[in-house]
Design a protein around this motif. Sequence first.
Motif, PDB file in Angstrom:
ATOM      1  N   LYS A 256      15.932  55.147  27.176  1.00  0.00           N
ATOM      2  CA  LYS A 256      16.012  55.172  28.477  1.00  0.00           C
ATOM      3  C   LYS A 256      14.921  55.749  29.209  1.00  0.00           C
ATOM      4  N   GLU A 257      14.044  56.629  28.655  1.00  0.00           N
ATOM      5  CA  GLU A 257      13.119  57.093  29.192  1.00  0.00           C
ATOM      6  C   GLU A 257      11.838  56.171  29.280  1.00  0.00           C
ATOM      7  N   TYR A 258      11.819  55.269  28.347  1.00  0.00           N
ATOM      8  CA  TYR A 258      10.798  54.171  28.409  1.00  0.00           C
ATOM      9  C   TYR A 258      10.669  53.390  29.612  1.00  0.00           C
ATOM     10  N   ASN A 259       9.521  53.395  30.366  1.00  0.00           N
ATOM     11  CA  ASN A 259       9.481  52.698  31.707  1.00  0.00           C
ATOM     12  C   ASN A 259       7.940  51.760  31.623  1.00  0.00           C
ATOM     13  N   SER A 260       7.502  51.192  32.673  1.00  0.00           N
ATOM     14  CA  SER A 260       6.202  50.609  32.764  1.00  0.00           C
ATOM     15  C   SER A 260       4.946  51.435  32.415  1.00  0.00           C
ATOM     16  N   GLU A 261       5.076  52.670  32.709  1.00  0.00           N
ATOM     17  CA  GLU A 261       3.925  53.592  32.154  1.00  0.00           C
ATOM     18  C   GLU A 261       3.810  54.044  30.642  1.00  0.00           C
ATOM     19  N   THR A 262       5.070  53.884  30.148  1.00  0.00           N
ATOM     20  CA  THR A 262       5.166  54.482  28.725  1.00  0.00           C
ATOM     21  C   THR A 262       4.141  54.076  27.855  1.00  0.00           C
ATOM     22  N   PHE A 263       4.050  52.765  27.683  1.00  0.00           N
ATOM     23  CA  PHE A 263       3.090  51.840  26.734  1.00  0.00           C
ATOM     24  C   PHE A 263       1.709  52.514  26.902  1.00  0.00           C
ATOM     25  N   ASN A 264       1.301  52.719  28.011  1.00  0.00           N
ATOM     26  CA  ASN A 264      -0.202  53.204  28.189  1.00  0.00           C
ATOM     27  C   ASN A 264       0.000  54.809  27.868  1.00  0.00           C
ATOM     28  N   ASN A 265       0.959  55.406  28.171  1.00  0.00           N
ATOM     29  CA  ASN A 265       0.944  56.903  27.775  1.00  0.00           C
ATOM     30  C   ASN A 265       1.021  57.149  26.404  1.00  0.00           C
ATOM     31  N   LEU A 266       1.517  56.477  25.708  1.00  0.00           N
ATOM     32  CA  LEU A 266       1.670  56.429  24.147  1.00  0.00           C
ATOM     33  C   LEU A 266       0.475  56.232  23.434  1.00  0.00           C
ATOM     34  N   LYS A 267      -0.098  54.904  23.885  1.00  0.00           N
ATOM     35  CA  LYS A 267      -1.482  54.653  23.487  1.00  0.00           C
ATOM     36  C   LYS A 267      -2.337  55.812  23.721  1.00  0.00           C
ATOM     37  N   SER A 268      -2.313  56.513  24.880  1.00  0.00           N
ATOM     38  CA  SER A 268      -3.278  57.472  25.075  1.00  0.00           C
ATOM     39  C   SER A 268      -3.213  58.822  24.115  1.00  0.00           C
ATOM     40  N   ILE A 269      -1.454  59.071  24.023  1.00  0.00           N
ATOM     41  CA  ILE A 269      -1.331  60.042  23.028  1.00  0.00           C
ATOM     42  C   ILE A 269      -1.658  59.740  21.622  1.00  0.00           C
ATOM     43  N   ALA A 270      -1.788  58.641  21.147  1.00  0.00           N
ATOM     44  CA  ALA A 270      -1.949  58.319  19.822  1.00  0.00           C
ATOM     45  C   ALA A 270      -3.293  58.229  19.401  1.00  0.00           C
ATOM     46  N   SER A 271      -4.207  58.526  20.434  1.00  0.00           N
ATOM     47  CA  SER A 271      -5.421  58.644  20.121  1.00  0.00           C
ATOM     48  C   SER A 271      -5.797  59.839  19.555  1.00  0.00           C
ATOM     49  N   ASN A 272      -5.225  60.934  19.607  1.00  0.00           N
ATOM     50  CA  ASN A 272      -5.326  62.110  19.222  1.00  0.00           C
ATOM     51  C   ASN A 272      -5.442  61.885  17.449  1.00  0.00           C
ATOM     52  N   LYS A 273      -6.273  62.538  16.951  1.00  0.00           N
ATOM     53  CA  LYS A 273      -6.542  62.462  15.483  1.00  0.00           C
ATOM     54  C   LYS A 273      -5.337  63.069  14.712  1.00  0.00           C
ATOM     55  N   SER A 274      -4.488  64.030  15.226  1.00  0.00           N
ATOM     56  CA  SER A 274      -3.373  64.129  14.520  1.00  0.00           C
ATOM     57  C   SER A 274      -2.255  63.275  14.324  1.00  0.00           C
ATOM     58  N   VAL A 275      -2.282  62.066  15.004  1.00  0.00           N
ATOM     59  CA  VAL A 275      -1.123  61.224  15.166  1.00  0.00           C
ATOM     60  C   VAL A 275      -1.494  59.918  13.903  1.00  0.00           C
ATOM     61  N   VAL A 276      -0.484  59.879  13.116  1.00  0.00           N
ATOM     62  CA  VAL A 276      -0.733  58.991  11.935  1.00  0.00           C
ATOM     63  C   VAL A 276       0.271  57.801  11.709  1.00  0.00           C
ATOM     64  N   ALA A 277       1.234  57.732  13.133  1.00  0.00           N
ATOM     65  CA  ALA A 277       1.980  56.455  12.958  1.00  0.00           C
ATOM     66  C   ALA A 277       2.564  56.671  14.268  1.00  0.00           C
ATOM     67  N   ILE A 278       3.164  55.276  14.622  1.00  0.00           N
ATOM     68  CA  ILE A 278       3.942  54.919  15.853  1.00  0.00           C
ATOM     69  C   ILE A 278       5.472  55.261  15.571  1.00  0.00           C
ATOM     70  N   GLY A 279       6.082  55.847  16.306  1.00  0.00           N
ATOM     71  CA  GLY A 279       7.609  56.220  16.051  1.00  0.00           C
ATOM     72  C   GLY A 279       7.841  57.612  16.309  1.00  0.00           C
ATOM     73  N   GLU A 280       9.024  58.182  16.188  1.00  0.00           N
ATOM     74  CA  GLU A 280      10.060  57.336  15.699  1.00  0.00           C
ATOM     75  C   GLU A 280      10.862  56.276  16.454  1.00  0.00           C
ATOM     76  N   THR A 281      11.073  55.140  16.020  1.00  0.00           N
ATOM     77  CA  THR A 281      11.375  54.063  16.762  1.00  0.00           C
ATOM     78  C   THR A 281      12.243  52.949  16.342  1.00  0.00           C
ATOM     79  N   GLY A 282      13.272  52.307  16.937  1.00  0.00           N
ATOM     80  CA  GLY A 282      14.033  51.421  16.245  1.00  0.00           C
ATOM     81  C   GLY A 282      15.319  51.392  17.139  1.00  0.00           C
ATOM     82  N   LEU A 283      16.599  51.066  16.417  1.00  0.00           N
ATOM     83  CA  LEU A 283      17.589  50.972  17.132  1.00  0.00           C
ATOM     84  C   LEU A 283      18.912  51.829  16.568  1.00  0.00           C
ATOM     85  N   ASP A 284      19.643  52.408  17.451  1.00  0.00           N
ATOM     86  CA  ASP A 284      20.799  53.336  16.699  1.00  0.00           C
ATOM     87  C   ASP A 284      22.026  52.808  17.930  1.00  0.00           C
ATOM     88  N   PHE A 285      22.833  51.837  17.333  1.00  0.00           N
ATOM     89  CA  PHE A 285      23.894  51.545  17.846  1.00  0.00           C
ATOM     90  C   PHE A 285      25.155  52.131  17.655  1.00  0.00           C
TER      91      PHE A 285
END
Length: 274
Positions: free
Chosen positions: A82-111
């Motif tokens: 629910k926190e994901y919005n129009s800015e989140t994609f670019n925010n995560l992209k910027s954060i993921a540029s850090n050398k410590s980041v090795v994967a995208i996630g934790e993401t998926g579905l929880d019904f």
Amino acid sequence: MSDLIKSKEALIDIGVNLTHRSFEKTLVSTVNRAKDTNISKLIITGISEYDTIKGIDICKDLSENFPNMIYTTCGIHPHHAKEYNSETFNNLKSIASNKSVVAIGETGLDFNRNISSPKEQEIAFEGQLQLAADLGLPVFLHERDAHKRQLEILSAYRENLKSAVIHCFTGTKEALFNYLDLDLYIGITGWICDERRGNDLKKIVNNIPINRLMVETDAPYLLPSIIKNTSKNRINEPAFLPLVVKEIADHRIESFIEIAKKTTANSTQFFNLI
């Protein structure tokens, strides 16, 4: 901590929630215990923008005492979708540029709990799959009671993804084979140690090809039930990972050492670790 056993081979814990409040006052001692039991690397699980940044800070703060040992994923857990919005994609992209980041996630579905609505979860999930494809990073996946829909979405993106691991797999044999058909990795936690809940997993863990197997604690959650002499709050930690490997070995043809060597090799390649 009399339940601790030291692995003769280095192990990698691909999923540990070191940003959780349980570790606020014990972070260094927790990592030290992991190191003492021959856990060579830890991957912190990122579950929100804030949490991922906190994970990056931990990687930086502990890098001097634990060089090349601690890394993090970057993402939005389905509970936080629910926190994901129009800015989140670019925010995560910027954060993921850090050398410590090795994967995208934790993401998926929880019904199972639907803390975020299914629609919100799907939007956040697809956005992060696209981000992983754009950045050429592997994906750290969550799924609970949503296998059919998760499989549909993954199938649509799979050819553009570098790789993906189903974290904390607890599903059916059919679900396992469906994920393996997509050439995914499978992460196994202390769930397999549970005398009641882990029985089904014990029966099918031998179906995971050794070159698709990884191990994790999901600490502070999923404390292996075989541990008896811990503090009253029953906190799991990376130092207990050898117990997970031991239980897996009890239900496969490979020895503890063989599983340790191969899961470490799998994780090193998957996360492109040093």
